[in-house]
Design a protein around this motif. Structure first.
Motif, PDB file in Angstrom:
ATOM      1  N   UNK A   1       0.846  -1.191   0.000  1.00 18.68           N
ATOM      2  CA  UNK A   1       0.000   0.000   0.000  1.00 18.68           C
ATOM      3  C   UNK A   1       0.884   1.245   0.000  1.00 18.68           C
ATOM      4  N   UNK A   2       0.657   2.161  -0.957  1.00 23.15           N
ATOM      5  CA  UNK A   2       1.402   3.406  -1.033  1.00 23.15           C
ATOM      6  C   UNK A   2       0.653   4.492  -0.288  1.00 23.15           C
ATOM      7  N   UNK A   3       1.356   5.255   0.516  1.00 17.42           N
ATOM      8  CA  UNK A   3       0.765   6.364   1.266  1.00 17.42           C
ATOM      9  C   UNK A   3       1.545   7.616   0.940  1.00 17.42           C
ATOM     10  N   UNK A   4       0.868   8.669   0.494  1.00 15.43           N
ATOM     11  CA  UNK A   4       1.528   9.927   0.175  1.00 15.43           C
ATOM     12  C   UNK A   4       0.976  11.016   1.082  1.00 15.43           C
ATOM     13  N   UNK A   5       1.841  11.980   1.414  1.00 16.88           N
ATOM     14  CA  UNK A   5       1.468  13.072   2.290  1.00 16.88           C
ATOM     15  C   UNK A   5       1.712  14.396   1.592  1.00 16.88           C
ATOM     16  N   UNK A   6       0.890  15.388   1.911  1.00 17.53           N
ATOM     17  CA  UNK A   6       1.095  16.721   1.374  1.00 17.53           C
ATOM     18  C   UNK A   6       2.301  17.340   2.064  1.00 17.53           C
ATOM     19  N   UNK A  52       7.869  15.941  -0.844  1.00 21.69           N
ATOM     20  CA  UNK A  52       6.958  14.814  -1.046  1.00 21.69           C
ATOM     21  C   UNK A  52       7.478  13.618  -0.271  1.00 21.69           C
ATOM     22  N   UNK A  53       6.551  12.800   0.179  1.00 16.50           N
ATOM     23  CA  UNK A  53       6.899  11.594   0.918  1.00 16.50           C
ATOM     24  C   UNK A  53       5.948  10.487   0.512  1.00 16.50           C
ATOM     25  N   UNK A  54       6.515   9.338   0.146  1.00 22.20           N
ATOM     26  CA  UNK A  54       5.707   8.192  -0.246  1.00 22.20           C
ATOM     27  C   UNK A  54       6.157   6.970   0.527  1.00 22.20           C
ATOM     28  N   UNK A  55       5.201   6.338   1.198  1.00 17.99           N
ATOM     29  CA  UNK A  55       5.481   5.102   1.928  1.00 17.99           C
ATOM     30  C   UNK A  55       4.799   3.937   1.233  1.00 17.99           C
ATOM     31  N   UNK A  64      11.552   9.909  -0.129  1.00 15.33           N
ATOM     32  CA  UNK A  64      11.387  11.280   0.341  1.00 15.33           C
ATOM     33  C   UNK A  64      12.108  12.234  -0.606  1.00 15.33           C
ATOM     34  N   UNK A  65      11.400  13.248  -1.110  1.00 12.16           N
ATOM     35  CA  UNK A  65      11.994  14.311  -1.914  1.00 12.16           C
ATOM     36  C   UNK A  65      12.233  15.516  -1.012  1.00 12.16           C
ATOM     37  N   UNK A  66      13.451  16.019  -0.981  1.00 15.51           N
ATOM     38  CA  UNK A  66      13.841  17.092  -0.080  1.00 15.51           C
ATOM     39  C   UNK A  66      14.438  18.253  -0.865  1.00 15.51           C
ATOM     40  N   UNK A  67      14.003  19.467  -0.558  1.00 13.33           N
ATOM     41  CA  UNK A  67      14.552  20.675  -1.179  1.00 13.33           C
ATOM     42  C   UNK A  67      15.555  21.318  -0.227  1.00 13.33           C
ATOM     43  N   UNK A  68      16.797  21.486  -0.684  1.00 14.06           N
ATOM     44  CA  UNK A  68      17.835  22.151   0.098  1.00 14.06           C
ATOM     45  C   UNK A  68      17.975  23.602  -0.354  1.00 14.06           C
ATOM     46  N   UNK A  69      18.231  24.489   0.598  1.00  6.94           N
ATOM     47  CA  UNK A  69      18.392  25.897   0.254  1.00  6.94           C
ATOM     48  C   UNK A  69      19.764  26.176  -0.353  1.00  6.94           C
ATOM     49  N   UNK A  70      20.738  25.283  -0.112  1.00  5.84           N
ATOM     50  CA  UNK A  70      22.078  25.443  -0.651  1.00  5.84           C
ATOM     51  C   UNK A  70      22.792  24.108  -0.607  1.00  5.84           C
ATOM     52  N   UNK A  71      23.945  24.042  -1.254  1.00  5.15           N
ATOM     53  CA  UNK A  71      24.719  22.811  -1.261  1.00  5.15           C
ATOM     54  C   UNK A  71      25.387  22.594   0.097  1.00  5.15           C
ATOM     55  N   UNK A  72      25.480  21.327   0.472  1.00  2.00           N
ATOM     56  CA  UNK A  72      26.145  20.954   1.713  1.00  2.00           C
ATOM     57  C   UNK A  72      27.124  19.829   1.398  1.00  2.00           C
ATOM     58  N   UNK A  92      12.484  -0.592   6.036  1.00  2.00           N
ATOM     59  CA  UNK A  92      13.536  -1.511   5.608  1.00  2.00           C
ATOM     60  C   UNK A  92      14.382  -0.878   4.511  1.00  2.00           C
ATOM     61  N   UNK A  93      13.726  -0.144   3.623  1.00  2.00           N
ATOM     62  CA  UNK A  93      14.428   0.551   2.555  1.00  2.00           C
ATOM     63  C   UNK A  93      14.003   2.021   2.566  1.00  2.00           C
ATOM     64  N   UNK A  94      14.978   2.904   2.734  1.00  2.00           N
ATOM     65  CA  UNK A  94      14.719   4.338   2.801  1.00  2.00           C
ATOM     66  C   UNK A  94      15.522   5.050   1.717  1.00  2.00           C
ATOM     67  N   UNK A  95      14.839   5.819   0.874  1.00  2.00           N
ATOM     68  CA  UNK A  95      15.491   6.517  -0.219  1.00  2.00           C
ATOM     69  C   UNK A  95      15.175   8.009  -0.110  1.00  2.00           C
TER      70      UNK A  95
END
Length: 227
Positions: A1-6, A52-55, A64-72, A92-95
């Motif tokens: 089952x896929x779960x997405x969050x705003x 965005x986050x999808x389980x 998980x899609x993450x927006x960074x304000x600058x390079x690290x 078990x698997x986190x991307x």
């Protein structure tokens, strides 16, 4: 089952008070860590926002899609990846896919942090040092028409210029040497002097970005002006 969050709901999951406005939905990433007594008060900070986050409960998979304000750097990415993963709940698997401002989600991330369960931190694009090096090599002997940096497609700096009535493109890829080629300029459009067989060209768009245009006349990428 896929779960997405705003995006807003994601910050509630991460411990941000739901009563806060969306503009406050960021978390700081510091280097060195705050507990390091030698850290300078002037250390720069980057902020992040989860887009965005999808389980996938059945597969035990988290995207998980993450927006960074600058390079690290990779150390900061590691700290950030663990923080996000532990806050949401380890699977078990986190991307985790990290993007920078102006990058299109799904068209190639700047960096990734994967836990499957082995940890793998990768910077796929250019580091800040590599970006600065490309930009520093864009000096030209002629009239500069514009300089841009392409983060997502090629990790390269581009400079169009004119000399002796001719138009040139100087391009520097990540870790590479400058490459200069002849172009023909018509207004804000730049096309290769020699036929490359691809039919691709460049257009300076109304917002100042440099659009990458295919043989069908569609913009498929863009580079941002170098300030």
């Amino acid at each position: 089952m896929n779960i997405k969050y705003s995006p807003f709901a994601l910050f509630c999951l991460l411990g941000t008070a739901c009563s806060e406005s969306p503009s406050s939905e960021t978390s700081a990433v510091n280097a060195p860590v705050a507990s390091d007594a030698t850290a300078s008060a002037t250390d720069s900070k980057a902020t992040y926002r989860i887009l965005d986050l999808t389980k996938n409960e059945d597969a035990g998979k988290l995207n998980v899609d993450v927006l960074l304000s600058k390079k690290v750097d990779e150390t900061q990415l590691k700290q950030l990846g663990l923080r996000i993963k532990d806050s949401i709940g380890s699977y078990q698997k986190n991307y985790l896919f990290f993007y920078l401002n102006g990058m299109k989600v799904g068209s190639g991330a700047w960096a990734t942090a994967n836990y499957t369960p082995d940890e793998e931190i990768r910077v796929l694009g250019a580091t800040q040092a590599e970006e600065d090096s490309s930009k520093s090599k864009l000096r030209v002997d002629g009239k500069v028409l514009g300089k841009w940096y392409d983060e997502q497609r090629s990790n390269s700096g581009l400079a169009f210029y004119e000399k002796d009535g001719k138009c040139f493109l100087k391009r520097v890829y990540k870790g590479g040497t400058p490459i200069t080629t002849r172009f023909v300029r018509t207004g804000n459009t730049f096309k290769p002097k020699e036929d490359t067989g691809l039919g691709e060209y460049f257009v300076v768009q109304e917002d100042g970005t440099l659009g990458f245009v295919n043989d069908e006349g569609k913009v498929f990428g863009q580079a941002f002006p170098i300030k």
